[in-house]
Design an enzyme around this catalytic site. Structure first.
Site, PDB file in Angstrom:
ATOM      1  N   ARG B 295       0.833  -1.060  -0.214  1.00  0.00           N
ATOM      2  CA  ARG B 295      -0.238  -0.217  -0.112  1.00  0.00           C
ATOM      3  C   ARG B 295       1.066   1.259  -0.021  1.00  0.00           C
ATOM      4  O   ARG B 295       0.577   2.386  -0.803  1.00  0.00           O
ATOM      5  CB  ARG B 295      -1.061   0.072   1.093  1.00  0.00           C
ATOM      6  CG  ARG B 295      -2.064  -0.929   1.060  1.00  0.00           C
ATOM      7  CD  ARG B 295      -3.104  -1.373   1.987  1.00  0.00           C
ATOM      8  NE  ARG B 295      -3.969  -2.219   1.739  1.00  0.00           N
ATOM      9  CZ  ARG B 295      -5.234  -2.294   2.327  1.00  0.00           C
ATOM     10  NH1 ARG B 295      -5.182  -2.096   3.674  1.00  0.00           N
ATOM     11  NH2 ARG B 295      -6.130  -3.265   1.804  1.00  0.00           N
ATOM     12  N   HIS B 434      -6.466  -0.925  -6.872  1.00  0.00           N
ATOM     13  CA  HIS B 434      -5.750  -2.254  -6.427  1.00  0.00           C
ATOM     14  C   HIS B 434      -5.397  -2.090  -5.068  1.00  0.00           C
ATOM     15  O   HIS B 434      -5.136  -1.042  -4.565  1.00  0.00           O
ATOM     16  CB  HIS B 434      -4.726  -2.843  -7.383  1.00  0.00           C
ATOM     17  CG  HIS B 434      -3.434  -1.658  -7.654  1.00  0.00           C
ATOM     18  ND1 HIS B 434      -2.387  -2.259  -8.233  1.00  0.00           N
ATOM     19  CD2 HIS B 434      -3.280  -0.578  -7.409  1.00  0.00           C
ATOM     20  CE1 HIS B 434      -1.464  -1.319  -8.428  1.00  0.00           C
ATOM     21  NE2 HIS B 434      -1.867  -0.259  -7.875  1.00  0.00           N
ATOM     22  N   GLU B 435      -4.776  -3.119  -4.479  1.00  0.00           N
ATOM     23  CA  GLU B 435      -4.326  -3.087  -2.872  1.00  0.00           C
ATOM     24  C   GLU B 435      -5.493  -2.404  -1.945  1.00  0.00           C
ATOM     25  O   GLU B 435      -5.097  -1.922  -0.974  1.00  0.00           O
ATOM     26  CB  GLU B 435      -2.988  -2.373  -2.701  1.00  0.00           C
ATOM     27  CG  GLU B 435      -1.900  -2.940  -3.641  1.00  0.00           C
ATOM     28  CD  GLU B 435      -1.535  -4.490  -3.455  1.00  0.00           C
ATOM     29  OE1 GLU B 435      -1.845  -4.918  -2.419  1.00  0.00           O
ATOM     30  OE2 GLU B 435      -0.973  -5.144  -4.306  1.00  0.00           O
ATOM     31  N   GLY B 436      -6.657  -2.742  -2.165  1.00  0.00           N
ATOM     32  CA  GLY B 436      -7.730  -2.345  -1.467  1.00  0.00           C
ATOM     33  C   GLY B 436      -7.942  -1.019  -2.010  1.00  0.00           C
ATOM     34  O   GLY B 436      -7.509   0.091  -1.965  1.00  0.00           O
TER      35      GLY B 436
END
Lengths: 581, 581
Positions: B295, B434-436
């Site tokens: 993140r 992406h990545e949450g």
């Protein structure tokens, strides 16, 4: 199943329940029409958009037009779609019967055309430009040129373009250097290079009618020296027959982020045979008629792309199962449709307010064109004039955000080219740029439109919004008050900005002004819709009330920051030293 | 000439004049280092980014990886760039000397890597994922697996991925269905389908080390039943030799809007030989280490893309001549560089605050990782934890806007693929997903980070910001007061939102909360920078002061609307009837 292109129900609501377009049929110009004929054109538009336009939207992006040095290759579906469009008669939808037109109200023709724009913005650009070109020539060109160039355009045999920009002069038309030399026989010879010409070359029509801004030998510098010319890709005989090539060469195609299906060309004019439109030196004034029409067309296109993105996102959010509501997360409970998640609802509801609010504004503007022609002409023209920069720029900014939200609602899938929403975004990203960037619209609004004629345009806008606030039923009194307050603030800040008469400083934050005015106008559109929905039960009308509530509570507060900046008189952007950037 | 990739001057300012990274060399872990070694790594990063990464950025987009059913084809420049990167030693830049690492501070390694991300985000994704994968395994994997999988990764022979999502489970990991069956010999056999696997297949390395979330037979439902496995694309012997293929098949590549140079795969695992990482049932906890690192990496990538977009726009705006200042428009005056136009300055200055503010935040977060390892561990870990959703989401949103502005500054040219800025936009558009997703980050911040441990994280954040406000010199007292007020408002609204303990309602506007907290944190970053620049003359420092002024006067006021919404307790988004949409 409901269409994912546009909402017929929403169009009906806006046209009949709000704008009372059926009442236009009492006016002589529209006497042959009825709600039934309007509906028939709307329906055929929806059908052909669905069958002939939407079906090749993706392919026209993936296999964009290409120039092999000889000719431009375009996938065959484009020509087929244009033929189907021409067969509807909508190319001359709002034009006089005398030229083969249908004499539909502009507002109806605009709604019909939105179906094509939403289904395939790139293919719809060809008729859009052709119609705007024909409209300009019908107003300003000599009769023989109407017969020679306009009638074939309206028959679908020719297509049209507008050639303003040059490689060194995009927004700055006063720097146009293309020159025109009288040939002695009444015609001219045009030489120069034109940039960003949408539909500038292709073989979709027998020939292409370019409207070219150029400077006649000896004309003054600046925009006052510009004249407008008709230049055919081919020479066209007096009988409308297409002859040999004129001195117009395709120098190359631009390869764009989106809107790929519309060829966009650099054109070289070399001693091209050209015919003056109207008088010398009035070129920009004529072109502004086309540009104003094109600006509404751009706003409509931005709305259409945002709208179809919203409908796709909505359908996906109702079907896609993922996660559980926050409260009482139970891992063995079945996943829920993502529309249950508040943040997904935020994106959908925000988008709904952008695209339905934008559509309302575009149709309102189109109805003003009808009023201008068949109603209170002076007032309608003034209001349209002041609204035009907002009609162009607001949808280009906010309906583009609806396309951004549509990607986000789809998650990773939305970022792939297997789903259409990323293309809608790329297509729509053009709209804040062409036909005058959003920055130019801000300068136009604050620098010209609200100050012209001693502020008459702004006064009329404020009065019109206040009247709408006054008509609102009691349940929306809170919204009406917010609108009243916003109008007052807009009027006051306009006066303050111009109080010392220094345009450099007055215009330092013109984009913030455009943003504030735009959100206020769309809030007005939402109060209009809420009022039209008042007392009517059911999810469609509840949706209108809900969206109005959202816009007034989540969106209109954005204006606070813009107004505060404007009120502060901050001129940082005018004064700063560029070396610090 | 200054680079258009990143600004060395700004990095030096942030690292040495603000974060005092040179002082880290007094700590035993970094004792071998000095400002000179830091600078050498920064310089080599800039050089290789310029020569090996930026040079194929466009080609890797236009000729994206393709799968012909047999293998994945990638343009050869990617492999060459990765080899050059591996030769710098930065793959193990911040890792222990014991595993061949350079023991650079994270903050320096992060700054070095930003050069590669800005030059070519798609190619830099391969080492980014490999490093995060290796870091996770170094912490949690058995020694034999470190030797077998991690050391070859750090040598550049293997690359790594993270395999979390599945086609039916993107953000909702509790729905992961990939299963793992013990094979009886200590290994497992994994079967299932994984989606959105960046770097999931290619021939850039001898093999690929997948970290796979799966559910061991009999494990409970939900995230507590998830375990983490190492699955090689090939079987790897104890000696690190690559053997035959494991049961991992490429089901297909996703075709994305941008970020095209990074393969993104659907992978099918069928009885794949797999090794458990750590203990069963702790998979998500381990993965979160990698995800938190990823993140910050995403935030850094978003900053890097925004930054290079800004630098390109800045260079263009200084060169491109167009139009004249508004006041006294004289058509024969020569046109001015467009940087003279206030609205162009607005876009540039806003972008400067986004990308330089974002870079400050990313480096601040990276330094917290160093503090966590070599300083006040508990406090640094807590602050990093609460900041992580902002470090990921704020740049993904606002540095993407810088890319949007970069297109707009370029006008029509920016919309063409002949200029790089449209690609930067498309590449960066992945980062809010992406990545949450950003929506998930908002839930993480308001739903977990600011309430965990009785609000200790929020209290620490507020205290840290207040300390910065207290350190500000008198000339920035106004900014300090605004920050103090913002902190108070944030703390109060957090308490109010959770006052009735109903998460559904508390989280109804979590994105507005993330926005408000994010802008407050970046305002803090600008006060830090203004303070570090205080008293220093020259355009660079003037630029920092100017940007701080812009952020506090034009950007921070955006928080008003978000705070007012949160304070109003509006729960429209939690309560609405979906049928109205």
């Amino acid at each position: 199943m409901a269409s994912s292109i546009l909402s017929q129900r929403d169009l009906e609501f806006l046209l009949y329940e709000w704008l009372d377009v059926a009442a236009l049929t009492t006016r002589p110009r529209f006497a042959e029409h009825s709600r039934e004929t309007f509906d028939a054109f709307l329906q055929v538009s929806a059908q052909i958009a669905e069958r002939e336009f939407a079906t090749h939207n993706r392919r026209n992006d993936a296999e964009e037009p290409r120039f092999d040095g000889g000719r431009v290759h375009i996938i065959p579906e484009v020509k087929a779609a244009l033929t189907a469009f021409n067969d509807t008669g909508l190319l001359a939808g709002s034009m006089d019967e005398a030229v083969g037109g249908l004499q539909l109200p502009h507002v109806v023709a605009r709604a019909c055309f939105a179906w094509f724009q939403a289904a395939n913005i790139a293919t719809s650009a060809y008729p859009l430009l052709t119609m705007a070109n024909a409209n300009l020539l019908l107003t300003h060109a000599a009769e023989e040129h109407v017969a020679r160039f306009v009638e074939p355009m309206l028959e679908g045999r020719f297509t049209g373009t507008m050639c303003l920009s040059e490689p060194q002069a995009g927004s700055s038309l006063s720097d146009v250097t293309t020159r025109a030399v009288p040939a002695g026989d009444g015609s001219y010879r045009v030489t120069g290079s034109k940039m960003w010409i949408s539909g500038g070359d292709h073989e979709l029509s027998e020939t292409i009618v370019h409207l070219v801004l150029a400077r006649v030998t000896g004309a003054p510098a600046g925009v006052k020296g510009l004249s407008l010319f008709i230049v055919g890709k081919h020479l066209v005989g007096g009988d409308g027959r297409v002859g040999e090539r004129n001195g117009v060469e395709l120098a190359g195609l631009n390869h764009k982020m989106g809107f790929r299906g519309t060829t966009n060309a650099v054109l070289s004019f070399t001693d091209s045979e050209a015919y003056l439109v109207g008088e010398e030196g009035r070129g920009l004034a004529y072109m502004f008629q086309m540009m104003n029409e094109a600006r509404i067309g751009v706003g409509a296109g931005a709305v259409a792309l945002g709208y179809t993105g919203y409908l796709h996102a909505l359908a996906y959010a109702r079907e896609r199962l993922q996660g559980r509501p926050v409260a009482g997360k139970d891992p063995v409970a079945p996943p829920v449709p993502i529309i249950r998640h508040p943040d997904v609802r935020r994106m959908l509801l925000a988008s709904k307010t952008y695209v339905e609010g934008g559509l309302a504004l575009v149709l309102y503007a189109a109805k003003l064109v009808d009023e201008q022609e068949t109603g209170d002409a002076a007032e309608a023209a003034l209001l349209l004039d002041v609204l035009t920069p907002i009609v162009k720029a607001w949808p280009a900014q906010w309906c583009l955000l609806a396309n951004d939200h549509a990607i986000q609602v789809h998650g990773g899938y939305g970022y792939t080219r297997e789903y259409p929403v990323e293309q809608f975004y790329r297509d729509n990203r053009l709209n804040p740029i062409h036909e005058g960037t959003d920055g130019i619209q801000g300068l136009d609004l604050l620098g010209r439109k609200v100050v012209m004629r001693d502020g008459a345009g702004l006064k009329l806008l404020v009065r019109t919004i206040r009247e709408a606030a006054g008509r609102a039923p009691a349940e929306f009194a809170g919204y009406a008050r917010l609108l009243e307050a916003g109008c007052e603030r807009l009027a006051e800040v306009t006066a303050k900005l111009w109080s010392d008469g220094d345009p450099e400083r007055a215009l330092a934050n013109s984009t913030a002004y455009l943003n504030a005015a735009g959100h206020l106008v769309i809030a007005w559109m939402w109060l209009e819709q809420a009022t039209a929905a008042a007392g009517k039960p059911g999810p469609f009308y509840d949706g209108k009330r809900l969206a109005a509530r959202y816009f007034f509570t989540h969106e209109l507060p954005r204006t606070t920051a813009w107004f505060e900046l404007l009120e502060s008189g901050d001129t940082l952007l005018a004064d700063l030293d560029d070396a610090c950037l």
